[in-house]
Design a protein around this motif. Structure first.
Motif, PDB file in Angstrom:
ATOM      1  N   CYS A   1       6.824   3.404  -4.437  1.00  0.00           N
ATOM      2  CA  CYS A   1       5.653   4.077  -4.970  1.00  0.00           C
ATOM      3  C   CYS A   1       6.096   5.426  -5.530  1.00  0.00           C
ATOM      4  O   CYS A   1       6.983   6.084  -4.940  1.00  0.00           O
ATOM      5  CB  CYS A   1       4.643   4.268  -3.836  1.00  0.00           C
ATOM      6  SG  CYS A   1       3.180   5.196  -4.243  1.00  0.00           S
TER       7      CYS A   1
ATOM      8  N   GLY B   1      -7.861   5.916 -12.596  1.00  0.00           N
ATOM      9  CA  GLY B   1      -7.771   4.501 -12.260  1.00  0.00           C
ATOM     10  C   GLY B   1      -8.338   3.563 -13.300  1.00  0.00           C
ATOM     11  O   GLY B   1      -8.408   2.346 -13.062  1.00  0.00           O
TER      12      GLY B   1
ATOM     13  N   SER C   1       0.840  -1.186   0.000  1.00  0.00           N
ATOM     14  CA  SER C   1       0.000   0.000   0.000  1.00  0.00           C
ATOM     15  C   SER C   1       0.876   1.237   0.000  1.00  0.00           C
ATOM     16  O   SER C   1       1.972   1.234   0.556  1.00  0.00           O
ATOM     17  CB  SER C   1      -0.913   0.007   1.226  1.00  0.00           C
ATOM     18  OG  SER C   1      -1.794   1.109   1.187  1.00  0.00           O
TER      19      SER C   1
ATOM     20  N   ARG D   1      -6.241   2.003  -7.152  1.00  0.00           N
ATOM     21  CA  ARG D   1      -6.145   3.230  -6.376  1.00  0.00           C
ATOM     22  C   ARG D   1      -7.493   3.609  -5.816  1.00  0.00           C
ATOM     23  O   ARG D   1      -8.536   3.284  -6.392  1.00  0.00           O
ATOM     24  CB  ARG D   1      -5.554   4.363  -7.216  1.00  0.00           C
ATOM     25  CG  ARG D   1      -6.402   4.850  -8.344  1.00  0.00           C
ATOM     26  CD  ARG D   1      -5.634   5.852  -9.210  1.00  0.00           C
ATOM     27  NE  ARG D   1      -5.257   7.033  -8.453  1.00  0.00           N
ATOM     28  CZ  ARG D   1      -4.330   7.904  -8.854  1.00  0.00           C
ATOM     29  NH1 ARG D   1      -3.695   7.706 -10.009  1.00  0.00           N
ATOM     30  NH2 ARG D   1      -4.034   8.957  -8.127  1.00  0.00           N
TER      31      ARG D   1
ATOM     32  N   THR E   1      -4.798   6.579  -1.634  1.00  0.00           N
ATOM     33  CA  THR E   1      -3.961   5.389  -1.543  1.00  0.00           C
ATOM     34  C   THR E   1      -3.870   4.679  -2.892  1.00  0.00           C
ATOM     35  O   THR E   1      -4.774   4.762  -3.720  1.00  0.00           O
ATOM     36  CB  THR E   1      -4.494   4.396  -0.503  1.00  0.00           C
ATOM     37  OG1 THR E   1      -5.829   4.020  -0.848  1.00  0.00           O
ATOM     38  CG2 THR E   1      -4.478   4.994   0.894  1.00  0.00           C
ATOM     39  N   VAL E   2      -2.763   3.989  -3.063  1.00  0.00           N
ATOM     40  CA  VAL E   2      -2.554   3.125  -4.208  1.00  0.00           C
ATOM     41  C   VAL E   2      -2.088   1.778  -3.667  1.00  0.00           C
ATOM     42  O   VAL E   2      -1.270   1.730  -2.736  1.00  0.00           O
ATOM     43  CB  VAL E   2      -1.494   3.690  -5.167  1.00  0.00           C
ATOM     44  CG1 VAL E   2      -1.202   2.701  -6.281  1.00  0.00           C
ATOM     45  CG2 VAL E   2      -1.963   4.996  -5.751  1.00  0.00           C
TER      46      VAL E   2
ATOM     47  N   ASN F   1      -8.874   7.194  -4.737  1.00  0.00           N
ATOM     48  CA  ASN F   1      -8.571   8.621  -4.656  1.00  0.00           C
ATOM     49  C   ASN F   1      -9.216   9.275  -3.429  1.00  0.00           C
ATOM     50  O   ASN F   1      -8.714  10.274  -2.923  1.00  0.00           O
ATOM     51  CB  ASN F   1      -9.000   9.322  -5.931  1.00  0.00           C
ATOM     52  CG  ASN F   1      -8.094   8.988  -7.103  1.00  0.00           C
ATOM     53  OD1 ASN F   1      -6.979   8.506  -6.926  1.00  0.00           O
ATOM     54  ND2 ASN F   1      -8.579   9.211  -8.313  1.00  0.00           N
TER      55      ASN F   1
ATOM     56  N   MET G   1       0.121   7.548 -10.869  1.00  0.00           N
ATOM     57  CA  MET G   1       0.913   6.804  -9.892  1.00  0.00           C
ATOM     58  C   MET G   1       1.589   5.605 -10.545  1.00  0.00           C
ATOM     59  O   MET G   1       1.123   5.092 -11.571  1.00  0.00           O
ATOM     60  CB  MET G   1       0.022   6.306  -8.751  1.00  0.00           C
ATOM     61  CG  MET G   1      -0.793   7.372  -8.067  1.00  0.00           C
ATOM     62  SD  MET G   1       0.202   8.490  -7.077  1.00  0.00           S
ATOM     63  CE  MET G   1       0.764   7.375  -5.782  1.00  0.00           C
TER      64      MET G   1
END
Length: 128
Positions: free
Chosen positions: A96, A55, A21, A72, A78-79, A74, A34
């Motif tokens: 990341c 995404g 994560s 992800r 987080t990704v 938004n 990302m």
């Protein structure tokens, strides 16, 4: 500025799974594409996977295609990187990365130089 913090690394046996994560903080009100990269000892940092701002577009290195999944959230900034069927050659520090993009743009990015923000990395070791 955006700060990125990875988590979820560890030691896993071949064939096992891990979920990484990446939490973003700072100017997260802007739009960011990302990506995940990895770097094994003695090797250059290499592309793993990328995702666009919304995404709905993703891209994977051939070495992980079909085994890894990027996603992800938004709303949570987080990704995630779901890694299945891990192999010893997946052993590396995983990073990341984020870069500004225009909101609504569908682009993703695959080169180290295209990213402005990086996390500190999380170690993944695949070994029996």
């Amino acid at each position: 500025q955006v700060q990125l913090v990875e988590s979820g690394g560890g030691l896993v046996q071949p064939g096992g799974s891990l979920r990484l994560s990446c939490a973003a903080s700072g100017r997260t009100g802007s739009c960011y594409a990302m990506g995940w990269f990895r770097q094994a000892v003695g090797k250059e940092r290499e592309f793993v996977t990328a995702i666009n701002w919304s995404g709905d577009r993703t891209y994977y290195a051939d070495s992980v295609k079909g085994r890894f999944t990027i996603s992800r959230d938004n709303a949570q900034n987080t990704v995630a990187l779901q890694m299945n069927n891990l192999k010893p050659e997946d052993t590396a520090a995983y990073y990341c990365a984020a870069r500004n993009t225009y909101c609504g743009v569908t682009d993703y990015y695959t080169k180290v130089a295209e990213y402005a923000y990086w996390g500190q990395g999380t170690q993944v070791t695949v070994s029996s």
